[in-house]
Each structure stands twice: as structure tokens, then as C-alpha cells.
Scaffold this active site. Structure first.
Site, PDB file in Angstrom:
ATOM      1  N   SER A 185      -9.734   1.687   2.702  1.00 43.05           N
ATOM      2  CA  SER A 185      -8.913   2.455   1.818  1.00 43.05           C
ATOM      3  C   SER A 185      -7.821   1.662   1.104  1.00 43.05           C
ATOM      4  CB  SER A 185      -8.245   3.579   2.621  1.00 43.05           C
ATOM      5  OG  SER A 185      -7.370   3.047   3.588  1.00 43.05           O
ATOM      6  N   SER A 225      -9.888  -0.608   6.824  1.00 42.11           N
ATOM      7  CA  SER A 225      -9.294  -0.475   5.489  1.00 42.11           C
ATOM      8  C   SER A 225      -8.613  -1.698   4.916  1.00 42.11           C
ATOM      9  CB  SER A 225      -8.318   0.689   5.468  1.00 42.11           C
ATOM     10  OG  SER A 225      -9.031   1.883   5.326  1.00 42.11           O
ATOM     11  N   LYS A 238       0.843  -1.202   0.000  1.00 40.34           N
ATOM     12  CA  LYS A 238       0.000   0.000   0.000  1.00 40.34           C
ATOM     13  C   LYS A 238       0.878   1.251   0.000  1.00 40.34           C
ATOM     14  CE  LYS A 238      -3.914   2.007   2.564  1.00 40.34           C
ATOM     15  NZ  LYS A 238      -4.832   1.851   3.704  1.00 40.34           N
TER      16      LYS A 238
HETATM   17  N1  GLN Z   1     -13.297   4.127   6.258  1.00 37.40           N
HETATM   18  C1  GLN Z   1     -12.626   4.465   7.472  1.00 37.40           C
HETATM   19  C2  GLN Z   1     -12.187   5.894   7.448  1.00 37.40           C
HETATM   20  O1  GLN Z   1     -12.341   6.521   6.441  1.00 37.40           O
HETATM   21  C3  GLN Z   1     -11.459   3.548   7.702  1.00 37.40           C
HETATM   22  C4  GLN Z   1     -10.260   3.903   6.931  1.00 37.40           C
HETATM   23  C5  GLN Z   1      -9.060   3.103   7.290  1.00 37.40           C
HETATM   24  O2  GLN Z   1      -9.164   2.057   7.917  1.00 37.40           O
HETATM   25  N2  GLN Z   1      -7.907   3.642   6.958  1.00 37.40           N
HETATM   26  O3  GLN Z   1     -11.706   6.410   8.405  1.00 37.40           O
END
Ligand code: GLN
Length: 477
Positions: A145, A169, A70
Site C-alpha cells: 500500500s 506494503s 506515507k
Molecule cells: N496487501 C496487504 C493487505 O492488504 C498488506 C498491506 C500492508 O502491508 N499494509 O493487507
């Protein structure tokens, strides 16, 4: 043989039959033909690295095995954009802890994967580099994400990948793309070299096509590291040793609040069928209640945005990445931030700053921390009675690109079943458990702190007795 959907064991066999260089070349060829925009950067050093491993004689448990990373985890010499204009030209001069471990094990870094900007999102649509497409349906989001990491694994463009999980994410894109994803216990994997979004919540975690490969990766990346003050000093478990196909006597708790209003009936059906399959395999299930679940989402978003507003203060044009022209010091900083960050990141910085500001700090931030303790207690109580909890990872399958862009709240709401786990710091794994309308469904298996082996054993047993992990997306075959 085309480099597609191989397990790590198959990859290793293939390397023995040909070479690490050829294997990496096959993956690069597959990536070249990609339709899904899963990678932000394909490494121009991958072939060279693989060649070196061939020459040195395949040393290490992952000798020559390619992996995708990532784009918020530092790999020396490759851009680490975090999906943002702010860092698009930033090249870290050092490796993250997990990358050091992977390189020691002989892994080959294929490239850096697409993500929501600074990991803020659940669809990979907030990326500066455009969205990644879901390999199961190119009109749908891959989740986020870590959408790039999940999608490239699902599309056969990498055997496995690393993502990060602050509020879901790793698990959300794993569920939407039909792959396995693990959010380890808070502290199990060092975050040294991962760009922080909300430190008190996040962990680096693996994504793969099967449970065994998750265990293989965990054996390499987990364990203490003095450079991350939240890294747990515990001796790390042996993850691969947990891969026994046996769940006789396992006690499963099914939290009723995780099947709440608005859940997609196809998701609900697939998850219940999976729980029943576990029962047939010798486990027992009972309903449990986690009454503070309904407050978790609000608590999470206040804490995550507050931490983000502080963490992202460092991007001011004077140290890293993008820098706008400005007459004065103040205008340089404000223009850099206005032009460098996207809309979602700005929204979160504003909301987080507000929640932390004098007069509102107690009302929002402190209150959110108190709710966090209650959510944590729910887990302690429930996991005091059972070995694992099972629930849907996401309340719905992958949605259409653009569908939730105009309404950020609807996107936040889809994290309802993943964020409580990060508030509590416990481990959780998402496993393919069926389909609804041709789209994958993820079963979430949640465990006690540092009991990833129980999660892996449960998931492995399910996998050995079902066939979902062998299903491949039709679009890219
Ligand atoms: N969707 C969640 C957020 O936007 C989790 C994102 C993540 O785990 N980085 O905060």
C-alpha cells in the site's frame, strides 16, 4: 542540477554547494511536473523549513535532506488522510515518533504520499485520491500500500521516503518500482503516531534508491520509545556500520515454497540469477523447506481483518475527520461510516467482525493465531540453519491498473511471499535484482530478529557488484 535520483550523500554535497532551500525548491519543481500522482499533500512549509536549516547552519545528520512520508504517519500541521475520505481533512496536532527523530536530524518533509485506503491493498488503487502510476509504465500499478512512497523515490521526486508494512506494503511497491525497501523487525521502529491497521503485524520502514540510504534512515528512526508498548527495549544496532561489501561464507536458505505455482518465469529467473551472483561473491546457498507457508495467507488475512475491524471502530464521526449528518446518534455513526469508508475497507471491517464474532471466534481468529505460531516456527527452524533467506518479493511484476480490481482475492494472493514475514515479525528487505519485460523485479532477503545489519550487508554487497539500482524509469526521464 535538477533534483533527480540523488543519494543522500549527493544531496548533502549539493546542499553544501548551493543551499537546503535551493535543493528543496528543486524537488518541489520536479514534484510539480509529476505525472504519477504520488503525493496527496505537498507541504507548504517545506521551503520555510529548509530556509531555517540554512540559517541555523546545517545541524544534524540529515540537515536539509528532503523526505516523503506515507499519509498514515502523523506530521503535525499536515493532513494525515490515510488515503481515505474519512480522514481527508484530519490534521494531526502532533508528530509521530519517527517524524520527531527526522526533524531532530534536520530532515525537510516534502509532503505526504498516496496509499491504499488505511493501508489495505497491494496496488494503491483503493486510495480515495485515485491511484498512483508506476513510473516504469504509467499504465501499471506501483504496488501498495505504500505505492506513493515507492513511486516518488523511483521517479526522483524525493531522495527517500517512509512507508509502513503490515503484510508487504513497503516491500511490494519497492519491488514493483525498482527501489530498496526494508520492513524492520517487529518492535525495531516505534509506531507512535502511525495510524493502526493491524497492530500485531505492522512496522514503519524506509524506501530509497540504494541500500546505504536505507541504513542512514534506520540510524535515525530506529530505537526504543516508551510511547509504543511494542517498541523493543534493545540497544539499537548501528546500521551504517553494516555497509561492508563482503558476503564470503554467508549461508543463504532458499525456501522452495516461495517459488510456488503461478510464479512469473521472468521473476523466477531474475531471483535465481541473483542467488547465483551471491554464490559467485562467496556465499553458499541451500534449499530449505517452510511447510506452513501455504497457510500463511489465510492466517494473515483473518488476523489483519480482525484487528482492522477493531482499530477502525474509532472512526465514527464523533472524534476525527469526516462526519455525516444524522438525526440520531446511531444514524450519524452509520452514515459517517457508510459514506466515509471505501469498498475495500468496508469489506475488511465486515469480514474481521465476522471472524471475531461469538461462535466464529475460535473457528477463525484463534485458529489463525495457531497457524501463525506454526509459520513462526518455520522461520525459527530455517533461520537456525542459515543466516538469511532469499526469495522473490512478489510472484509477479507490476500488473496493469484495474486488472485485479474486480477480484479482491487475486490481489490478496499476490501477497503470498510477503505476509509470512509479518506473521513471524522478522526483518525483510526488497532489493532490485533484475527486470522482466522491462519491469523491475525485487529480491527479498529475510533475516533473524534484529539482524537488519546482516540484511543490509548482504544487500549492499549485491548492489556494489551489480548495476540494477542505477537503472531509471524511461517514462519520466
Ligand atoms: N496487501 C496487504 C493487505 O492488504 C498488506 C498491506 C500492508 O502491508 N499494509 O493487507
Amino acid at each position: 542540477m535538477a533534483a533527480k535520483w540523488m543519494s543522500v550523500a549527493e544531496v548533502k554535497q549539493q546542499i553544501l554547494e548551493s543551499s537546503a532551500e535551493e535543493l528543496t525548491a528543486n524537488y518541489l519543481e520536479t514534484i510539480n511536473k509529476s505525472k504519477i500522482n504520488g503525493y496527496i499533500t505537498v507541504s507548504d512549509k517545506a521551503l520555510e523549513q529548509a530556509k531555517k536549516i540554512d540559517i541555523e547552519g546545517l545541524k544534524g545528520p540529515l540537515a536539509g535532506v528532503p523526505i516523503a512520508i506515507k499519509d498514515n504517519i502523523s506530521v503535525k500541521g499536515l493532513p494525515n488522510s490515510c488515503g481515505s475520505k474519512m480522514l481527508k481533512n484530519y490534521i494531526p496536532p502532533f508528530n509521530a515518533h519517527v517524524i520527531e527523530k527526522l526533524l531532530e536530524a534536520g530532515a525537510v518533509i516534502l509532503g505526504k504520499t498516496n496509499m491504499d485506503e488505511f493501508a489495505m491493498g497491494s496496488s494503491t488503487e483503493s486510495s480515495y485520491f485515485g491511484p498512483t502510476l508506476n513510473p516504469w509504465d504509467l499504465e501499471r500499478v506501483p504496488g501498495g500500500s505504500s505505492g506513493g512512497s515507492a513511486a516518488v523515490v523511483a521517479a526522483g521526486e524525493a531522495p527517500f521516503a517512509l512507508g509502513s508494512d503490515t503484510g508487504g506494503s513497503v516491500r511490494c511497491p519497492a519491488a514493483f518500482c525498482g527501489v530498496v525497501g526494508l520492513k524492520p523487525t517487529y518492535g525495531a521502529v516505534s509506531r507512535y503516531g502511525a495510524v493502526a491497521y493491524a497492530n500485531s503485524l505492522e512496522q514503519i520502514g524506509p524506501l530509497a534508491n540504494n541500500v546505504s540510504d536505507i541504513a542512514v534512515l534506520m540510524d535515525v528512526i530506529a530505537g526504543p520509545d516508551a510511547r509504543d508498548s511494542t517498541s523493543a527495549p534493545n540497544a539499537k544496532p548501528e546500521y551504517q556500520a553494516a555497509l561492508k561489501a563482503d558476503i564470503k561464507g554467508l549461508r543463504i536458505g532458499v525456501p522452495k515454497e516461495y517459488f510456488g505455482e503461478g510464479i512469473n518465469p521472468g521473476v523466477e529467473k531474475a531471483v535465481w540469477a541473483a542467488i547465483q551472483r551471491c554464490e559467485e561473491l562467496g556465499a553458499f546457498w541451500e534449499e530449505v523447506s517452510m511447510p506452513h507457508t501455504k497457510y500463511a495467507l489465510a492466517s494473515y488475512y483473518i488476523i489483519a481483518m480482525s484487528e482492522a475491524s477493531s482499530n477502525l471502530a474509532r472512526f465514527d464521526g464523533t472524534r476525527y475527520g469526516f462526519r455525516a449528518e444524522g438525526e440520531t446518534w446511531h444514524s450519524l455513526i452509520s452514515k459517517t461510516r457508510a459514506e466515509g469508508f471505501g469498498a475495500e475497507v468496508k469489506r475488511r471491517i465486515l469480514l474481521g467482525t465476522y471472524a471475531l464474532s461469538a461462535g466464529y471466534h475460535d473457528k477463525y481468529y484463534l485458529k489463525a493465531l495457531k497457524v501463525r505460531s506454526l509459520v513462526k516456527q518455520d522461520f525459527e527452524k530455517a533461520l537456525g540453519k542459515v543466516d538469511v533467506l532469499m526469495a522473490p518479493t512478489m510472484p509477479n511484476p507490476a500488473f496493469k491498473l484495474g486488472e485485479r480490481l474486480e477480484d479482491p482475492l487475486s490481489l490478496y494472493l499476490s501477497d503470498v511471499n510477503t505476509v509470512p514475514i509479518n506473521l513471524a515479525g522478522v526483518p525483510s528487505l526488497s532489493l532490485p535484482c533484475g527486470f522482466t519485460a522491462g519491469l523491475p523485479v525485487g529480491l527479498q532477503i529475510i533475516g533473524k530478529p534484529f539482524e537488519e545489519p546482516t540484511l543490509l550487508q548482504t544487500a549492499y554487497t549485491f548492489e556494489q557488484n551489480t548495476d540494477y539500482h542505477n537503472k531509471r524509469p524511461p517514462e519520466v526521464v
